[in-house]
Design a protein around this motif. Structure first.
Motif, mmCIF file in Angstrom:
data_model
loop_
_atom_site.group_PDB
_atom_site.id
_atom_site.type_symbol
_atom_site.label_atom_id
_atom_site.label_comp_id
_atom_site.label_asym_id
_atom_site.label_seq_id
_atom_site.Cartn_x
_atom_site.Cartn_y
_atom_site.Cartn_z
ATOM 1 N N VAL A 150 5.679 9.571 6.195
ATOM 2 C CA VAL A 150 5.646 9.517 7.666
ATOM 3 C C VAL A 150 5.579 8.071 8.154
ATOM 4 O O VAL A 150 6.184 7.711 9.172
ATOM 5 C CB VAL A 150 4.435 10.332 8.209
ATOM 6 N N SER A 151 4.863 7.223 7.418
ATOM 7 C CA SER A 151 4.722 5.820 7.837
ATOM 8 C C SER A 151 6.031 5.061 7.749
ATOM 9 O O SER A 151 6.188 4.000 8.362
ATOM 10 C CB SER A 151 3.677 5.115 6.957
ATOM 11 N N GLU A 152 6.981 5.585 6.977
ATOM 12 C CA GLU A 152 8.286 4.948 6.841
ATOM 13 C C GLU A 152 9.166 5.509 7.959
ATOM 14 O O GLU A 152 9.696 6.607 7.854
ATOM 15 C CB GLU A 152 8.863 5.267 5.445
ATOM 16 N N TRP A 159 0.854 -1.194 0.000
ATOM 17 C CA TRP A 159 0.000 0.000 0.000
ATOM 18 C C TRP A 159 0.884 1.236 0.000
ATOM 19 O O TRP A 159 0.665 2.165 -0.750
ATOM 20 C CB TRP A 159 -0.929 0.031 1.214
ATOM 21 N N CYS A 160 1.901 1.249 0.911
ATOM 22 C CA CYS A 160 2.856 2.364 0.938
ATOM 23 C C CYS A 160 4.260 1.798 0.761
ATOM 24 O O CYS A 160 4.464 0.984 -0.124
ATOM 25 C CB CYS A 160 2.712 3.142 2.237
ATOM 26 N N PHE A 161 5.191 2.223 1.626
ATOM 27 C CA PHE A 161 6.554 1.729 1.459
ATOM 28 C C PHE A 161 6.893 0.618 2.455
ATOM 29 O O PHE A 161 8.028 0.197 2.538
ATOM 30 C CB PHE A 161 7.553 2.884 1.626
ATOM 31 N N GLY A 162 5.907 0.192 3.252
ATOM 32 C CA GLY A 162 6.209 -0.756 4.328
ATOM 33 C C GLY A 162 5.955 -2.205 3.956
ATOM 34 O O GLY A 162 6.608 -2.772 3.094
ATOM 35 N N SER A 206 13.578 3.856 -4.634
ATOM 36 C CA SER A 206 14.068 2.613 -4.008
ATOM 37 C C SER A 206 13.097 1.463 -4.256
ATOM 38 O O SER A 206 13.508 0.344 -4.570
ATOM 39 C CB SER A 206 14.231 2.782 -2.498
ATOM 40 N N ALA A 207 11.799 1.755 -4.088
ATOM 41 C CA ALA A 207 10.786 0.706 -4.275
ATOM 42 C C ALA A 207 10.767 0.234 -5.734
ATOM 43 O O ALA A 207 10.677 -0.970 -6.002
ATOM 44 C CB ALA A 207 9.419 1.238 -3.873
#
Lengths: 42, 546
Positions: free
Chosen positions: B454-456, B282-285, B411-412
């Motif tokens: 922010v979640s990263e 969903w994001c980078f996690g 990076s992703a």
């Protein structure tokens, strides 16, 4: 209150910190120059 | 089978309370219009009463929400050192100041130059319909042919006071903060620092700050999109459908843009799969597993039916009216494409449509490759005074987040990871570039960008936090400056001179028991409590019958 981030690969060279200092400085400088009417874009 | 308690928790999340404001307000408007209408442009308190009862009901059922928030803060305080706790106290003080100040200015009546759209049509159109007691086309108004379901759903709250109020928008600001918190909580595995940063980041964003405490609807629309994502990820099909339906039909260009955007995302996804992108995030996690992914695909398919049914009620009346009057369901786009519409208005509608298309292109510095590169900086800063060619600057926070976002996305992509929301933000931004380059139309990708970064948790360095704090302070000062002239004034005292005249005219008109239409040479008549015929104004807004 909070634990700060451990430095990963991106942060090993403090790139993020350098980037944030640069953009913050540039942003504040730009706003001052606009306020003084030294920068006026048409 | 779920027991009642689970069902309650599933559907009645206090953070989604603003959605219920629309779900209550929309039918309340039609009831006011056709059944309990006094024809004076003021609604009853019924929508507010039902909404407040719901809020009390939610609060009773969600007391754990506040308890867990308090507990999280207490534990973190014990763990925190001098720097961490000091940072928290300073930021929390500025956050509290901004929220209380914005709450105060939200109690004033709309009057600011940046609230023109609200005075022009958000409030004016539903109010004129109430006065006329009809949903039929207001012959002079081009905006009456727009999609306005959110405007109509909020009208029973705005118009419950004699002078229209804008307090609902403040509740949507709180809702937007809650959605950012919910999403960051999910994507960062409940990292408390990330949750705190996202609140600071949203409130410290100049592009949000400029609309805080105003009667504009861009924060409402951004809330609806984030709320729809949050409900979807929580597998709450009905809420997701309702929130997405109100978002999808909130402005005439949004259905077109969203369909295009989903098409582009599908193309990117297929291309990514072909070239070997194995992981979806969903994001980078965290990687979303195949079974989880197909579960979400199933939910999306299930949500289609309630979305279509709700759309019939939410968008249907507006599209039908637009269709019969202008020959297009989505005026101002392609008038006359499905028939002649109102033949007496044909030329005027074509001129109005053209004026809106021209206005769309009046923003930005151009669309060349060099302009594209330059706009990443120029959109952040003022170019003279406090505004810029994109309407208003996005501010420092956008710049702070842009670098890490590009780095994390790069990076992703190198690791062949398909990151849904970051790629969605990029696709959204690119479509924005080719459309109307107004900074307020970037709320959704900007918010998603902030949530993703922010979640990263790797980015939470002291310098990063200092930058966010600086931005928070700068935005706080901007909000204070923008509203300083209104401090200490009462709602009626802040009105523009012509609105004060309208209030006086309304008083005389109602006292005399009149029912005639009043001709005015302007069209931003939110304060008129009598039927208006606008005789002059820009061709984009005022129609002329042949």
């Amino acid at each position: 209150m909070f634990k700060f981030a451990k430095r990963g690969k991106f942060l090993k060279f403090r790139l993020l910190d350098v980037y944030i200092i640069l953009v913050s400085g540039a942003y504040i400088l730009w706003r001052i120059l606009v306020l003084l009417k030294i920068i006026t874009l048409k | 089978m779920e027991n009642t308690g689970t069902v309650k928790n599933h559907y009645f999340k206090i953070t989604h309370l603003p959605t219920f404001m629309l779900l209550v307000g929309y039918p309340a408007y039609w009831t006011e219009l056709f059944f309990i209408n006094k024809h004076d442009g003021v609604t009853s308190l019924s929508a507010w009463v039902v909404f407040l009862l719901l809020a009390i009901f939610f609060a009773k059922n969600q007391e754990n929400f506040l308890r867990s928030l308090f507990e999280m803060l207490r534990i973190q305080w014990r763990r925190g050192g001098l720097v961490g706790n000091g940072y928290f106290i300073l930021s929390a003080s500025v956050i509290s100041f901004i929220i209380l100040f914005v709450c105060r200015v939200s109690l004033l009546s709309p009057h600011l130059s940046q609230e023109f759209d609200a005075l022009n049509y958000h409030i004016t159109i539903p109010r004129q319909h109430l006065i006329l007691g009809s949903f039929g086309h207001i012959p002079w108004s081009a905006a009456d042919l727009f999609l306005l379901p959110v405007d109509f759903a909020l009208a029973p709250y705005w118009l419950a006071t004699e002078l229209p109020n804008k307090f609902p928008q403040f509740l949507f600001l709180l809702g937007l903060l809650a959605m950012a918190v919910n999403l960051v909580k999910r994507f960062s595995s409940s990292n408390s620092l990330a949750i705190f940063i996202v609140v600071s980041a949203v409130l410290g964003s100049h592009f949000i700050g400029i609309q805080m405490g105003t009667a504009m609807l861009d924060i409402v629309i951004a809330y609806l999109f984030l709320a729809a994502i949050d409900s979807f990820l929580n597998r709450n099909i009905l809420m997701a459908s309702a929130e997405f339906a109100f978002f999808f039909w909130s402005k005439p260009f949004i259905p077109l843009q969203t369909v295009l955007l989903f098409g582009v995302m599908a193309l990117i996804f297929i291309t990514a799969r072909i070239i070997g992108f194995a992981n979806v995030k969903w994001c980078f996690g965290r990687v979303v597993g195949a079974a989880e992914l197909s579960g979400y695909a199933r939910i999306a398919r299930k949500a289609a039916i309630p979305f279509i049914l709700l759309s019939m009620f939410i968008a249907g009346p507006f599209m039908i009216k637009s269709f019969f009057c202008s020959g297009t369901p989505l005026f101002p786009f392609a008038p006359g494409i499905f028939g002649s519409g109102d033949t007496g208005l044909r030329d005027s509608l074509a001129d109005s449509s053209q004026a809106h298309m021209n206005a769309k292109d009046a923003y930005g510095y151009g669309k060349s490759g060099l302009d594209f590169l330059k706009h990443f900086w120029l959109i952040a800063v003022p170019d003279r005074g406090v505004n810029n060619r994109y309407d208003y600057p996005l501010g420092l926070n956008y710049l702070i987040f842009l670098g890490p976002f590009i780095y994390l996305l790069y990076s992703a992509l190198r690791k062949k990871e398909f990151t849904v929301l970051p790629l969605f933000s990029v696709a959204y931004w690119l479509l924005w570039w080719f459309g109307s380059q107004q900074s307020r139309f970037l709320y959704i990708p900007l918010l998603l960008m902030m949530i993703a970064v922010v979640s990263e948790t790797r980015v939470h360095t002291k310098v990063f936090l200092a930058g966010i704090f600086l931005s928070l302070v700068v935005t706080g000062i901007s909000i204070l400056r923008a509203n300083k002239n209104d401090l200490g004034l009462r709602p009626g005292e802040v009105l523009r001179p012509k609105d004060k005249r309208l209030v006086e005219m309304s008083r005389d008109y109602l006292a005399a028991g009149r029912s005639d239409t009043v001709a005015l040479d302007y069209y931003d008549v939110a304060y008129a409590r009598f039927p208006v015929m606008a005789t002059a104004g820009e061709i984009g807004w005022v129609l002329k019958k042949e």
